[in-house]
Motif scaffolding. Structure first.
Motif, PDB file in Angstrom:
ATOM      1  N   MET A   1       0.845  -1.193   0.000  1.00 47.45           N
ATOM      2  CA  MET A   1       0.000   0.000   0.000  1.00 47.45           C
ATOM      3  C   MET A   1       0.883   1.246   0.000  1.00 47.45           C
ATOM      4  O   MET A   1       2.047   1.197   0.401  1.00 47.45           O
ATOM      5  CB  MET A   1      -0.914   0.036   1.225  1.00 47.45           C
ATOM      6  CG  MET A   1      -0.181   0.046   2.554  1.00 47.45           C
ATOM      7  SD  MET A   1      -1.272   0.277   3.981  1.00 47.45           S
ATOM      8  CE  MET A   1      -1.503   2.048   3.981  1.00 47.45           C
ATOM      9  N   ARG A   2       0.322   2.352  -0.465  1.00 44.22           N
ATOM     10  CA  ARG A   2       1.041   3.601  -0.460  1.00 44.22           C
ATOM     11  C   ARG A   2       0.105   4.733  -0.028  1.00 44.22           C
ATOM     12  O   ARG A   2      -1.024   4.833  -0.506  1.00 44.22           O
ATOM     13  CB  ARG A   2       1.611   3.923  -1.851  1.00 44.22           C
ATOM     14  CG  ARG A   2       2.842   3.110  -2.205  1.00 44.22           C
ATOM     15  CD  ARG A   2       4.034   3.520  -1.353  1.00 44.22           C
ATOM     16  NE  ARG A   2       5.229   2.758  -1.642  1.00 44.22           N
ATOM     17  CZ  ARG A   2       5.603   1.655  -0.994  1.00 44.22           C
ATOM     18  NH1 ARG A   2       4.839   1.177  -0.030  1.00 44.22           N
ATOM     19  NH2 ARG A   2       6.730   1.045  -1.298  1.00 44.22           N
ATOM     20  N   ILE A   3       0.578   5.537   0.912  1.00 49.40           N
ATOM     21  CA  ILE A   3      -0.074   6.812   1.206  1.00 49.40           C
ATOM     22  C   ILE A   3       0.671   7.862   0.407  1.00 49.40           C
ATOM     23  O   ILE A   3       1.884   7.995   0.539  1.00 49.40           O
ATOM     24  CB  ILE A   3      -0.015   7.131   2.711  1.00 49.40           C
ATOM     25  CG1 ILE A   3      -0.928   6.183   3.488  1.00 49.40           C
ATOM     26  CG2 ILE A   3      -0.396   8.589   2.974  1.00 49.40           C
ATOM     27  CD1 ILE A   3      -0.842   6.341   4.990  1.00 49.40           C
ATOM     28  N   TYR A   4      -0.039   8.566  -0.457  1.00 44.88           N
ATOM     29  CA  TYR A   4       0.671   9.541  -1.273  1.00 44.88           C
ATOM     30  C   TYR A   4       0.327  10.986  -0.925  1.00 44.88           C
ATOM     31  O   TYR A   4       0.945  11.904  -1.465  1.00 44.88           O
ATOM     32  CB  TYR A   4       0.455   9.295  -2.767  1.00 44.88           C
ATOM     33  CG  TYR A   4      -0.944   9.522  -3.285  1.00 44.88           C
ATOM     34  CD1 TYR A   4      -1.391  10.791  -3.628  1.00 44.88           C
ATOM     35  CD2 TYR A   4      -1.805   8.454  -3.490  1.00 44.88           C
ATOM     36  CE1 TYR A   4      -2.656  10.995  -4.135  1.00 44.88           C
ATOM     37  CE2 TYR A   4      -3.077   8.649  -3.999  1.00 44.88           C
ATOM     38  CZ  TYR A   4      -3.501   9.920  -4.316  1.00 44.88           C
ATOM     39  OH  TYR A   4      -4.760  10.111  -4.811  1.00 44.88           O
ATOM     40  N   GLY A  86      -6.452  12.098   8.024  1.00 49.01           N
ATOM     41  CA  GLY A  86      -7.055  11.706   6.759  1.00 49.01           C
ATOM     42  C   GLY A  86      -6.004  11.689   5.663  1.00 49.01           C
ATOM     43  O   GLY A  86      -5.169  12.599   5.576  1.00 49.01           O
ATOM     44  N   ALA A  87      -6.005  10.644   4.844  1.00 47.54           N
ATOM     45  CA  ALA A  87      -4.977  10.513   3.810  1.00 47.54           C
ATOM     46  C   ALA A  87      -5.557   9.877   2.560  1.00 47.54           C
ATOM     47  O   ALA A  87      -6.571   9.172   2.609  1.00 47.54           O
ATOM     48  CB  ALA A  87      -3.810   9.666   4.318  1.00 47.54           C
ATOM     49  N   GLU A  88      -4.903  10.145   1.436  1.00 48.11           N
ATOM     50  CA  GLU A  88      -5.290   9.565   0.155  1.00 48.11           C
ATOM     51  C   GLU A  88      -4.359   8.415  -0.194  1.00 48.11           C
ATOM     52  O   GLU A  88      -3.154   8.477   0.064  1.00 48.11           O
ATOM     53  CB  GLU A  88      -5.228  10.619  -0.950  1.00 48.11           C
ATOM     54  CG  GLU A  88      -6.278  11.701  -0.841  1.00 48.11           C
ATOM     55  CD  GLU A  88      -6.205  12.689  -1.995  1.00 48.11           C
ATOM     56  OE1 GLU A  88      -5.173  12.700  -2.704  1.00 48.11           O
ATOM     57  OE2 GLU A  88      -7.164  13.439  -2.182  1.00 48.11           O
ATOM     58  N   VAL A  89      -4.930   7.385  -0.809  1.00 48.11           N
ATOM     59  CA  VAL A  89      -4.158   6.251  -1.310  1.00 48.11           C
ATOM     60  C   VAL A  89      -4.562   5.990  -2.754  1.00 48.11           C
ATOM     61  O   VAL A  89      -5.704   6.258  -3.148  1.00 48.11           O
ATOM     62  CB  VAL A  89      -4.389   4.983  -0.461  1.00 48.11           C
ATOM     63  CG1 VAL A  89      -3.946   5.209   0.976  1.00 48.11           C
ATOM     64  CG2 VAL A  89      -5.852   4.546  -0.503  1.00 48.11           C
ATOM     65  N   PRO A 208       5.512  11.260   0.855  1.00 49.34           N
ATOM     66  CA  PRO A 208       5.455  11.676  -0.554  1.00 49.34           C
ATOM     67  C   PRO A 208       4.127  12.352  -0.887  1.00 49.34           C
ATOM     68  O   PRO A 208       3.057  11.869  -0.528  1.00 49.34           O
ATOM     69  CB  PRO A 208       5.619  10.349  -1.303  1.00 49.34           C
ATOM     70  CG  PRO A 208       6.420   9.491  -0.367  1.00 49.34           C
ATOM     71  CD  PRO A 208       5.921   9.850   1.010  1.00 49.34           C
ATOM     72  N   GLY A 209       4.219  13.489  -1.573  1.00 44.78           N
ATOM     73  CA  GLY A 209       3.023  14.212  -1.977  1.00 44.78           C
ATOM     74  C   GLY A 209       2.481  15.173  -0.947  1.00 44.78           C
ATOM     75  O   GLY A 209       1.473  15.832  -1.186  1.00 44.78           O
ATOM     76  N   SER A 210       3.133  15.256   0.232  1.00 39.85           N
ATOM     77  CA  SER A 210       2.646  16.115   1.302  1.00 39.85           C
ATOM     78  C   SER A 210       3.734  17.057   1.766  1.00 39.85           C
ATOM     79  O   SER A 210       4.901  16.680   1.856  1.00 39.85           O
ATOM     80  CB  SER A 210       2.168  15.269   2.504  1.00 39.85           C
ATOM     81  OG  SER A 210       1.071  14.458   2.164  1.00 39.85           O
ATOM     82  N   SER A 211       3.351  18.274   2.099  1.00 39.85           N
ATOM     83  CA  SER A 211       4.289  19.186   2.742  1.00 39.85           C
ATOM     84  C   SER A 211       4.418  18.869   4.222  1.00 39.85           C
ATOM     85  O   SER A 211       5.370  19.303   4.873  1.00 39.85           O
ATOM     86  CB  SER A 211       3.822  20.635   2.548  1.00 39.85           C
ATOM     87  OG  SER A 211       2.542  20.832   3.119  1.00 39.85           O
ATOM     88  N   VAL A 212       3.463  18.128   4.772  1.00 37.12           N
ATOM     89  CA  VAL A 212       3.478  17.742   6.177  1.00 37.12           C
ATOM     90  C   VAL A 212       4.375  16.528   6.363  1.00 37.12           C
ATOM     91  O   VAL A 212       4.246  15.532   5.644  1.00 37.12           O
ATOM     92  CB  VAL A 212       2.053  17.423   6.665  1.00 37.12           C
ATOM     93  CG1 VAL A 212       2.067  16.971   8.117  1.00 37.12           C
ATOM     94  CG2 VAL A 212       1.153  18.632   6.494  1.00 37.12           C
TER      95      VAL A 212
END
Length: 310
Positions: A1-4, A86-89, A208-212
């Protein structure tokens, strides 16, 4: 899985309007949408964090007669606090398969997202994540959210320019960093030298994909404050950190709102100053907040950290 991408940080409160007012007036967050969904037992407001495009703050409260959020508040004796990240995958089915393989329990909402702790289960419940796949932007019963009309804040805000990181307490920073790297693609980048601080050591990961970013703090020595936190709260979120544009203006704004921060610290790195402080959860709606200022980009991070592979 990946959280992007991290989408938001969510907190659960009994007084939705009061919490939104605090976040708007003290911290300068801007409400952008609101919803009331008694069918799913939730009402809420999404707020934009200055400088953090795409990473918002969400405030949730119970709605309806049988809200699971009310049960959570009852367990917390009515105290507000952190609820989830909350995160997108890219592939929710791949997430389910990976969680099943690792024996991690999850709740399938039936609305395009699942909820799970991604922390190794042998150390307790950890941090609750809500993971959203493609096909819907909703993560909190907000399928029919409506826009909020712009309104000026009352009084000076602290001048936040970005949400910097989310911090989790854990007994072993290296073990959890490797776990998140293997499970979700987090990339370890910085850590404190192991003997730098007497009561703690930390490690920071890029998402990856987040400034946080994601920070892990672990206890060292005797009577570490992290040991006390773990004994009381488990391996959960310890604090959320924001950068401010002007240190004196931020402190003046806190004072005008009757807020006294604590654990001030300051230093100089490569000739450039930095400062940080904390705001108690009782004054933020249940989440420990860290504020920092740096005279030059990156000096605060480098004040006590080295690259992970150094």
């Amino acid at each position: 899985m990946r959280i992007y991408r991290i989408d938001h940080v969510a907190q659960l409160v009994p007084d939705l309007d009061g919490q939104v007012s605090l976040l708007r007036n003290v911290f300068g967050f801007r409400p952008t949408s609101h919803w009331d969904n008694p069918e799913q037992g939730v009402k809420g407001v999404r707020l934009a964090v200055p400088g953090s495009w795409g990473q918002d703050w969400v405030v949730l409260s119970p709605s309806g007669g049988s809200s699971p959020l009310q049960s959570t508040l009852d367990e917390q004796k009515g105290r507000p606090g952190f609820h989830h990240v909350g995160a997108e995958v890219p592939d929710l089915d791949a997430v389910r398969a990976e969680l099943d393989k690792r024996g991690l329990a999850y709740v399938d909402s039936g609305h395009g997202w699942i909820e799970a702790s991604l922390t190794p289960p042998e150390h307790g419940p950890g941090v609750r994540f809500r993971l959203r796949g493609t096909g819907s932007l909703a993560l909190a019963g907000d399928e029919n959210a409506e826009p909020v009309a712009f309104s000026e804040a009352a009084g000076p805000a602290v001048g936040i320019v970005t949400m910097d990181h989310i911090c989790q307490a854990y007994p072993d920073r290296e073990a959890l960093a490797q776990w998140y790297a293997d499970l979700a693609g987090f990339l370890p980048i910085w850590k404190t030298p192991i003997d730098e601080l007497p009561d703690m050591a930390d490690l920071v990961l890029n998402i990856p994909g987040s400034s946080v970013c994601w920070e892990i703090i672990m206890p060292r020595g005797e009577d570490s404050f992290i040991d006390r936190f773990l004994a009381k709260n488990g391996t959960s979120v310890h604090h959320v950190t924001f950068q401010v544009a002007d240190w004196e203006a931020a402190r003046a704004a806190l004072a005008q709102h009757g807020i006294e921060p604590f654990d001030d610290e300051e230093g100089v790195t490569d000739g450039a100053a930095w400062k940080h402080t904390f705001v108690h959860p009782k004054q933020t709606g249940g989440v420990l907040v860290q504020l920092f200022w740096e005279e030059k980009p990156g000096v605060w991070v480098r004040s006590d950290k080295i690259p992970v592979d150094a």
